[in-house]
Design a protein around this motif. Structure first.
Motif, short mmCIF file in Angstrom:
data_model
loop_
_atom_site.label_atom_id
_atom_site.label_comp_id
_atom_site.label_asym_id
_atom_site.label_seq_id
_atom_site.Cartn_x
_atom_site.Cartn_y
_atom_site.Cartn_z
N VAL A 76 43.45 -15.39 -43.01
CA VAL A 76 44.64 -14.76 -43.56
C VAL A 76 45.72 -14.75 -42.49
N PRO A 77 46.99 -14.87 -42.88
CA PRO A 77 48.06 -14.83 -41.89
C PRO A 77 48.39 -13.37 -41.52
N VAL A 78 48.74 -13.17 -40.27
CA VAL A 78 49.22 -11.86 -39.79
C VAL A 78 50.73 -11.99 -39.63
N ILE A 116 43.61 -15.83 -33.82
CA ILE A 116 44.11 -17.10 -33.27
C ILE A 116 45.63 -17.05 -33.30
N SER A 117 46.23 -17.60 -32.25
CA SER A 117 47.69 -17.68 -32.19
C SER A 117 48.16 -18.82 -33.10
N PRO A 118 49.42 -18.81 -33.51
CA PRO A 118 49.91 -19.88 -34.40
C PRO A 118 49.79 -21.28 -33.82
N ARG A 154 52.58 -14.14 -36.89
CA ARG A 154 52.24 -13.66 -35.54
C ARG A 154 50.88 -14.17 -35.09
N TYR A 155 49.88 -14.03 -36.00
CA TYR A 155 48.53 -14.49 -35.68
C TYR A 155 47.90 -15.02 -36.97
N VAL A 156 46.73 -15.64 -36.80
CA VAL A 156 45.88 -16.01 -37.92
C VAL A 156 44.55 -15.31 -37.72
N LEU A 157 44.17 -14.45 -38.66
CA LEU A 157 42.94 -13.66 -38.58
C LEU A 157 41.88 -14.34 -39.43
N THR A 158 40.70 -14.56 -38.86
CA THR A 158 39.66 -15.36 -39.51
C THR A 158 38.33 -14.63 -39.49
N ALA A 159 37.65 -14.67 -40.67
CA ALA A 159 36.25 -14.21 -40.75
C ALA A 159 35.39 -15.44 -40.94
N VAL A 160 34.40 -15.62 -40.06
CA VAL A 160 33.49 -16.74 -40.15
C VAL A 160 32.26 -16.29 -40.93
#
Length: 751
Positions: A164-166, A107-109, A173-179
């Motif tokens: 977690v933040p990237v 996901i973008s910021p 830069r991005y937000v990385l997510t595990a569902v």
């Protein structure tokens, strides 16, 4: 006096004795058994709590593993190059290695979904479901475990995110997510429970939604936890409490809140598992104790019948002795009862002797009380007369000194010595009268809201001559506003002035004095310090008692009666405050601390000195006619001196020394103001005022008392009889001048 209807037979007393002996024993046994059962229960509670901690630790390990995997994936160089399609493939490969993950999101910021492993590249992506956790990552740049929510995809399934933040070059830069699915959590929770254990294990997210449960998860996962559960678990990190389960069953809940996710791991057990040991133990002790009580009561009942006969015989003998009738008591098998009969006869003789002694002592006590009352009356009368007799000779002395000053004849050192010593004598008389009022409980306070700075300023002004004479350096650190009290300005000024006077007197010349005040403890603290001779340790406990003084030295040639600090304490306590003294020993100075309750609601008011208007010189009224004053005093020196002083101030004055002379002066002068001495011969000042009113009618002057009697009762009486003011000898000339100026024709409303 008979109390047979309220008493109990001996057998019942023995029953009570048996009960009183056995009940504590049974109670002690019950306490011991209860403590053992409670220890067992605490052990079970500790085991349940450890299980909750283990569940929380397992959840934290699981989430930590997911976060580390996401952080490793976030380091992909494809994100650096912006190859999001290739990153989708890489994320899909990682997803296959994580059985608890449902899919991976990028996901973008600004919240725009860029990659979703549940959708092919280029397909429309659903919006972010748990925006709260996403916002926290954007704000904190830290990994976040979100809450259970319904997904935005077509399946609308329950899941929660791990984000977690990237970061690149210090910027998000991005937000990385595990569902993650709740089913994976249920599997993890189930693995923590042994197969034969009946406890229920539950995971609840930070919003209070059940995310996993070992019992009936399909029914409860996704449902909010009970309000009582949420209230208990949010006030502490861990603990055990009684509650009702979501099934409606009474249970005990052990919980541990995981950090920093805010999720709660709970282990739930039926109350019977913890309460049954205590209940069984108490039932056993209660039954056994009841059996013991029944056996003891039966034995006491049988034994009491034999003992009761002997006691009845002793009671009959006692009644006969009280009536003066000889009675022979039959021998008893109980030795104590035989001795009781002998003691009753001796007690009768002693009782008669004691009654005679009591009557004699009561008569002596009543006589002593009457003497004490009479002595108190005599002392009060003596103090009142002492004040009057001491003030009368002081009045002409003070007046004469003021006349010398106004005539320019007071510039000699001898005049200053006389003035200083005269002020000292006046202060001693005032202190003595104040102590007399306090002793009789007749001290009154005229309370008003005021700033403490005004009180300190007046006290500093009053003690300035002594401070300057002894060449002291005085530092005053009192805020001009913000320290409000509800008090008597004159009494509080006397408190500070007494403390400053003592500090100046008992500090060698050239010393240092300090007055400071601050708000503290819901009130105001005032401290007066010096670096003088200090206080003896054995003097501190008695320092505030009347007539207590330290050892005299040459430097203490002006020592008083030892009443100053006693008055200070009385005035402070009358205002609801307290005072304490401290000293490190002789030669090391002393410190007096006064605490007074604050008065926050007090309105800003001026002090009496500030309210006193600047009056013009006594040059007459608007018509040019001087104010006419009649002075009536049988003390010739005092009357003539006061008349001279008033004439120097521009008033027209006539003097009289008794009632007859006063009435003749009234006809000639037609005074505006009459200053009357109350203690006149033949006819007192009140009678003189009454006769002047009868003679002059509505043209009567304004009356003011001029007397050596200054107690509250004297002031109240003069006011009730129409006197406008009550001046106590020696008179304050500034106060007298202000009063006279207020009585000028056309200004009477001001008086």
């Amino acid at each position: 006096m008979s109390s047979t209807s309220q008493s109990l037979r001996l057998r019942w007393h023995l029953v009570r004795l048996a009960l009183g002996t056995l009940i504590p024993v049974v109670a002690f046994a019950a306490v011991v058994v209860f403590q053992l059962a409670r220890a067992e229960r605490e052990a079970v509670e500790l085991r349940v709590l450890r299980s909750a901690r283990a569940l929380a630790s397992a959840f934290e390990r699981e989430m930590s593993g997911s976060i580390r995997t996401l952080q490793a994936l976030a380091e992909s160089d494809r994100l650096d190059r912006g190859e999001l399609e290739a990153f989708l493939e890489e994320s899909t490969r990682v997803l296959r290695t994580q059985p608890s993950w449902r899919h991976v999101l990028l996901i973008s910021p600004d919240g725009q979904p860029l990659v979703n492993t549940a959708y092919p590249w280029g397909a429309p992506l659903p919006a972010v479901a748990d925006t709260e956790s996403f916002t926290r990552v954007v704000e904190t740049h830290q990994p976040v475990i979100g809450n259970l929510a319904v997904g935005q995809g077509a399946r609308r399934a329950l899941a929660f995110p791990v984000r977690v933040p990237v970061m690149r070059d210090g910027a998000l830069r991005y937000v990385l997510t595990a569902v993650i699915t709740p089913e994976s959590l249920t599997d993890m929770v189930t693995r923590q429970a042994p197969g034969n254990e009946e406890w229920t294990r539950t995971l609840v997210d930070s919003r209070g939604t059940v995310a996993a449960r070992t019992v009936d998860p399909a029914r409860f996962v996704g449902q909010p936890a009970s309000r009582s559960f949420l209230e208990k678990t949010r006030v502490a990190e861990q603990g055990v409490f009684a509650n009702t389960s979501m099934d409606g069953v009474p249970v005990y809940v052990a919980f541990r809140r995981s950090q920093p996710s805010g999720w709660t791991a709970a282990v739930i057990s039926h109350r019977g598992a913890l309460d049954t040991p205590v209940t069984r133990s108490m039932l056993f002790v209660g039954g056994f104790g009841l059996a013991l009580l029944l056996v003891s009561v039966g034995g006491a009942w049988v034994f009491s019948r034999r003992l009761e006969r002997s006691i009845t015989e002793a009671a009959t003998a006692a009644a006969a002795l009280a009536e003066g009738v000889p009675h022979h008591m039959e021998p008893s098998s109980v030795r104590e009862l035989t001795r009781l009969g002998e003691a009753l006869e001796r007690s009768g003789r002693l009782l008669r002797e004691r009654e005679r002694e009591r009557d004699t002592n009561l008569a002596a006590a009543e006589e002593a009380r009457a003497e004490a009352v009479e002595a108190t009356r005599a002392k009060d009368a003596f103090l009142a007369m002492l004040g009057h007799e001491l003030r009368n000779p002081l009045a002409p002395i003070v007046t004469s000194l003021e006349l010398l000053r106004r005539r320019g004849l007071a510039g000699t050192p001898e005049h200053e010595v006389i003035s200083r010593q005269l002020r000292h004598v006046v202060r001693l008389v005032d202190d003595l009268m104040d102590v007399a009022r306090i002793t009789r409980g007749r001290m009154s306070l005229h309370r008003e809201p005021l700033e403490l700075s005004s009180v300190v300023a007046r006290a500093v002004e009053a003690t300035a001559p002594l401070v300057e004479q002894r060449r002291h350096a005085l530092v005053v650190d009192v805020p001009s506003s913000g320290l409000r009290v509800l008090g008597d300005a004159d009494r509080l000024t006397q408190v500070v002035a007494n403390l400053l006077t003592n500090a100046a007197r008992y500090t060698p010349p050239g010393g240092h004095l300090q007055v400071r005040a601050r708000a503290s403890d819901g009130g105001i603290t005032l401290v007066v310090e010096d670096d003088g001779q200090g206080l003896q340790p054995d003097l501190l406990p008695r320092l505030f008692e009347p007539f207590v003084q330290g050892p005299r030295t040459v430097e203490r040639s002006e020592g008083g009666l030892g009443l100053g600090l006693s008055l200070v304490r009385s005035f402070v306590e009358a205002h609801g405050g307290r005072i304490e003294a401290r000293s490190d020993g002789p030669g090391r100075g002393s410190s007096f601390t006064v605490w007074l309750p604050g008065h926050e609601e007090a309105v800003e008011q001026s002090t009496p000195s500030e309210r006193r208007e600047e009056l013009p010189p006594a040059t007459g009224d608007a018509s040019g006619e001087p104010l006419r004053v009649l002075v009536v005093d049988d003390n010739v020196d005092a009357a003539d001196g006061l008349a001279d002083l008033l004439e120097l101030s521009g008033y027209q004055v006539a003097v009289a020394h008794d009632c007859t002379e006063a009435l003749s002066r009234v006809d000639a002068l037609r005074p505006h103001v009459a200053l009357l001495d109350i203690g006149l011969p033949d006819v007192d000042g009140y009678g003189v005022a009454e006769r002047i009113r009868e003679r002059m009618g509505e043209a009567s002057p304004v009356f003011a008392a001029l007397t050596g009697f200054g107690q509250d009762g004297d002031r109240a009486r003069s006011h009730a009889l129409g006197f406008r003011h009550h001046f106590v000898k020696p008179i304050d000339f500034d106060e007298l001048n202000a009063f006279l100026e207020a009585q000028r024709p056309g200004r009477s409303e001001v008086a």
